[in-house]
Design a protein around this motif. Structure first.
Motif, PDB file in Angstrom:
ATOM      1  N   THR A 343       0.563  -1.218  -0.091  1.00 21.52           N
ATOM      2  CA  THR A 343       0.211   0.450  -0.086  1.00 21.52           C
ATOM      3  C   THR A 343       0.756   1.290  -0.153  1.00 21.52           C
ATOM      4  N   ALA A 344       2.222   1.539   0.083  1.00 18.17           N
ATOM      5  CA  ALA A 344       2.689   2.819   0.145  1.00 18.17           C
ATOM      6  C   ALA A 344       3.136   2.941  -1.248  1.00 18.17           C
ATOM      7  N   GLU A 345       3.031   4.453  -1.314  1.00 15.83           N
ATOM      8  CA  GLU A 345       2.903   5.607  -2.814  1.00 15.83           C
ATOM      9  C   GLU A 345       3.958   4.585  -3.103  1.00 15.83           C
ATOM     10  N   GLY A 346       3.395   3.961  -4.979  1.00 14.47           N
ATOM     11  CA  GLY A 346       5.094   3.611  -5.294  1.00 14.47           C
ATOM     12  C   GLY A 346       5.240   2.541  -5.629  1.00 14.47           C
ATOM     13  N   VAL A 347       5.223   2.075  -4.372  1.00 15.17           N
ATOM     14  CA  VAL A 347       5.768   0.691  -4.735  1.00 15.17           C
ATOM     15  C   VAL A 347       5.089  -0.432  -5.059  1.00 15.17           C
ATOM     16  N   PHE A 348       4.034  -0.538  -5.313  1.00 12.98           N
ATOM     17  CA  PHE A 348       3.712  -1.313  -6.915  1.00 12.98           C
ATOM     18  C   PHE A 348       3.665  -0.474  -8.498  1.00 12.98           C
ATOM     19  N   MET A 349       3.242   0.996  -8.693  1.00 12.09           N
ATOM     20  CA  MET A 349       3.486   1.077  -9.914  1.00 12.09           C
ATOM     21  C   MET A 349       4.802   1.060 -10.699  1.00 12.09           C
ATOM     22  N   GLY A 350       5.965   0.957  -9.496  1.00  9.07           N
ATOM     23  CA  GLY A 350       6.907   0.942  -9.669  1.00  9.07           C
ATOM     24  C   GLY A 350       7.654  -0.095 -10.805  1.00  9.07           C
ATOM     25  N   ALA A 351       7.020  -0.683  -9.497  1.00  9.93           N
ATOM     26  CA  ALA A 351       7.412  -2.141 -10.241  1.00  9.93           C
ATOM     27  C   ALA A 351       7.034  -2.792 -11.392  1.00  9.93           C
ATOM     28  N   TRP A 352       5.938  -2.451 -11.653  1.00  7.40           N
ATOM     29  CA  TRP A 352       5.018  -2.877 -12.267  1.00  7.40           C
ATOM     30  C   TRP A 352       5.700  -2.243 -13.753  1.00  7.40           C
ATOM     31  N   GLU A 353       5.948  -1.163 -13.763  1.00  2.61           N
ATOM     32  CA  GLU A 353       6.864   0.033 -15.081  1.00  2.61           C
ATOM     33  C   GLU A 353       7.938  -1.182 -14.905  1.00  2.61           C
ATOM     34  N   ARG A 354       8.734  -1.502 -14.361  1.00  3.43           N
ATOM     35  CA  ARG A 354       9.698  -2.783 -14.505  1.00  3.43           C
ATOM     36  C   ARG A 354      10.153  -3.963 -15.274  1.00  3.43           C
ATOM     37  N   LEU A 355       8.737  -4.328 -14.600  1.00  5.45           N
ATOM     38  CA  LEU A 355       8.517  -5.840 -15.315  1.00  5.45           C
ATOM     39  C   LEU A 355       8.362  -5.764 -16.202  1.00  5.45           C
ATOM     40  N   LYS A 356       9.339  -6.617 -17.130  1.00  5.30           N
ATOM     41  CA  LYS A 356       8.526  -7.197 -18.708  1.00  5.30           C
ATOM     42  C   LYS A 356       7.809  -7.412 -19.066  1.00  5.30           C
ATOM     43  N   VAL A 357       7.555  -6.897 -20.040  1.00  4.77           N
ATOM     44  CA  VAL A 357       6.079  -7.774 -20.865  1.00  4.77           C
ATOM     45  C   VAL A 357       5.950  -9.294 -20.866  1.00  4.77           C
ATOM     46  N   GLY A 358       5.203 -10.328 -20.611  1.00  5.29           N
ATOM     47  CA  GLY A 358       5.064 -11.196 -20.252  1.00  5.29           C
ATOM     48  C   GLY A 358       5.429 -11.875 -19.276  1.00  5.29           C
ATOM     49  N   GLY A 359       6.300 -11.054 -17.675  1.00  8.43           N
ATOM     50  CA  GLY A 359       6.850 -11.096 -17.342  1.00  8.43           C
ATOM     51  C   GLY A 359       5.023 -11.824 -16.216  1.00  8.43           C
ATOM     52  N   THR A 360       5.227 -11.990 -14.780  1.00 14.50           N
ATOM     53  CA  THR A 360       4.649 -12.355 -13.568  1.00 14.50           C
ATOM     54  C   THR A 360       4.645 -11.629 -12.178  1.00 14.50           C
ATOM     55  N   LEU A 361       3.668 -11.454 -12.057  1.00 14.77           N
ATOM     56  CA  LEU A 361       3.413 -10.544 -10.753  1.00 14.77           C
ATOM     57  C   LEU A 361       2.428 -11.078 -10.201  1.00 14.77           C
ATOM     58  N   VAL A 362       3.400 -11.223  -8.580  1.00 20.10           N
ATOM     59  CA  VAL A 362       2.683 -11.726  -7.668  1.00 20.10           C
ATOM     60  C   VAL A 362       2.922 -11.168  -6.086  1.00 20.10           C
ATOM     61  N   ALA A 363       1.593 -10.543  -5.507  1.00 19.95           N
ATOM     62  CA  ALA A 363       1.487  -9.927  -4.157  1.00 19.95           C
ATOM     63  C   ALA A 363       0.004 -10.932  -3.673  1.00 19.95           C
ATOM     64  N   ASN A 364       1.042 -11.064  -1.887  1.00 21.05           N
ATOM     65  CA  ASN A 364      -0.241 -10.992  -1.083  1.00 21.05           C
ATOM     66  C   ASN A 364      -0.268 -10.403  -0.191  1.00 21.05           C
ATOM     67  N   ALA A 365      -1.335 -10.563   0.019  1.00 19.98           N
ATOM     68  CA  ALA A 365      -2.283  -9.493   0.777  1.00 19.98           C
ATOM     69  C   ALA A 365      -3.039  -9.361   2.570  1.00 19.98           C
ATOM     70  N   VAL A 366      -2.537  -9.556   3.529  1.00 17.63           N
ATOM     71  CA  VAL A 366      -3.317  -9.802   4.669  1.00 17.63           C
ATOM     72  C   VAL A 366      -4.419  -9.140   5.152  1.00 17.63           C
ATOM     73  N   THR A 367      -3.876  -7.660   5.026  1.00 14.46           N
ATOM     74  CA  THR A 367      -5.138  -6.105   5.866  1.00 14.46           C
ATOM     75  C   THR A 367      -5.818  -6.182   5.092  1.00 14.46           C
TER      76      THR A 367
END
Length: 424
Positions: A343-367
């Protein structure tokens, strides 16, 4: 130069070295007497011969080319050396098979457009297996020439015999020390010195009683006492040093399976904690690399210590907090896991922008907050949400029951080209 190719001479008179060509000649410890005519012709026609002093001293006096030893360190100097020798007929000497943990493979990797002709000789691994009576096709071979000794932890954990190409006369002792550290003092260790030469020697011992080392040119045969941890994900939680920030065993196994790392890929673990997810992504592969992002300095040290213990420190890097440290990593990731700081600002979008096209992102959430964010992200980027609930046996007085862990919502998404993205 022309597009890369590895020329294989067709007969004994086919060695026609041209100006600007590079021949890589494998030579045994006994010297030129075992070389074929093609390799001899390449040496005779060379303007410059590159190699170690040991290899250069194996050449006969009738070889008139300039003999130039490699500088130390060698790798950073390679572009300068070959730039200086542009237009000359070059021969590079290698020990045994140049394409087996050798300089031939290095040149192909560093200079993909360089035309190279390779003259192979029998490898030291083949000679070692012949002396030991081991099947070459069933014997794993590892190298300490370019890797740290901790890279042998996983091979030792298999419990199966393997060979190690030694870096120098200290390599057998380093291997014995590692075996003792892993609680395997009775593991058998053989040192085969100067294979193929008149000075060849073979000594046997154990980790606790190391064999004699006669030469810096050695191959080490290791027979572990027993098998260690498996490669499958979900190692016991007690395997890791941690402060509670640890993806637990069953959840870790499901997470690594969702990340599904492949050989040669780069994995990012954001909010590393103890580094367990990244470490087990590396343990199920042999060439994957990982970067952990962790803001806490003590946890950074724990991640590196856990990686050393589990034999993957040579493929692991640790960076500071996300997203600030993303810019410190030049490689774009193929797989990303977000286990903390979602939930921290920029953590997801910054990572998503760096991820290669065709790459996989996995996120775990508890709260609830992070789970709500995953739902919103799914509406924008697609993917699939899964709720995972795990309960473990728990003692209540004289009875047993199941104590549930906090449920985890897991989002798995593959990055599609921009045109494939859903509208918010």
């Amino acid at each position: 130069m022309t597009r890369a190719h590895a020329h294989i001479p067709s007969d004994a008179g086919d060695a026609t070295a041209e100006d600007g060509s590079v021949s890589v000649v494998g030579i045994s410890a006994i010297g030129m007497s075992e070389l074929g005519q093609k390799a001899r012709t390449a040496l005779a026609r060379a303007d410059v011969i590159l190699g170690s002093w040991r290899q250069l001293n194996l050449l006969s006096e009738d070889i008139t080319a300039e003999r130039r030893p490699w500088p130390s360190p060698m790798l950073p100097a390679l572009p300068r050396i070959f730039a200086e020798l542009e237009g000359k007929k070059i021969v590079v000497l290698a020990s045994g098979d140049p394409m087996f943990h050798g300089i031939g493979s290095t040149l192909r990797r560093k200079f993909p457009d360089m035309p190279i002709t390779v003259y192979s000789h029998v490898s030291s691994a083949s000679l070692a297996c012949a002396r030991l009576g081991w099947a070459v096709d069933r014997t794993p071979v590892h190298s300490l020439v370019t890797q740290v000794v901790e890279s042998l932890i996983m091979p030792i954990e298999t419990g199966r015999p393997f060979l190690v190409l030694g870096r120098d006369e200290k390599s057998p002792g380093e291997i014995c020390a590692l075996l003792n550290q892993m609680g395997q003092p009775h593991a058998r260790v053989d040192v085969l010195n100067d294979l193929g030469s008149e000075d060849e020697a073979h000594s046997s011992g154990t980790a606790a009683r190391p064999p004699a080392v006669i030469s810096a040119l050695n191959v080490i045969a290791v027979i572990p006492e027993r098998a260690g941890y498996p490669r499958t994900p979900g190692l016991p939680d007690a395997t890791y040093s941690h402060d509670g920030q640890l993806t637990k065993s069953h959840m870790r196994a499901l997470t690594v399976s969702a990340i599904a790392p492949r050989e040669g890929e780069v994995v990012w673990d954001i909010g590393g904690g103890a580094g367990s997810v990244a470490i087990e992504c590396l343990r199920v592969t042999t060439t994957t690399r990982a970067v952990c992002f962790e803001s806490n300095e003590l946890r950074q040290q724990r991640i590196l210590a856990n990686a050393r213990t589990l034999g993957v420190s040579h493929r692991m890097a640790v960076q500071g907090s996300a997203p600030e440290s993303y810019v410190c990593v030049p490689d774009h990731p193929d797989r990303i896991f977000i286990g903390g700081g979602l939930t921290a600002e920029g953590v997801f979008m910054g990572a998503w922008e760096r991820l290669k096209v065709g790459g996989t992102l996995v996120a775990n959430a508890v709260t609830i907050e992070s789970e709500r964010l995953l739902w919103e992200l799914k509406q924008t980027f697609g993917g699939e949400l899964t709720r995972i609930e795990i309960a473990k046996e728990h003692q209540v007085g004289n009875f047993s029951t199941f104590k549930p862990s906090l449920p985890v919502t897991q989002w798995v998404v593959v990055k599609k080209p921009a045109s494939g993205r859903k509208n918010p």
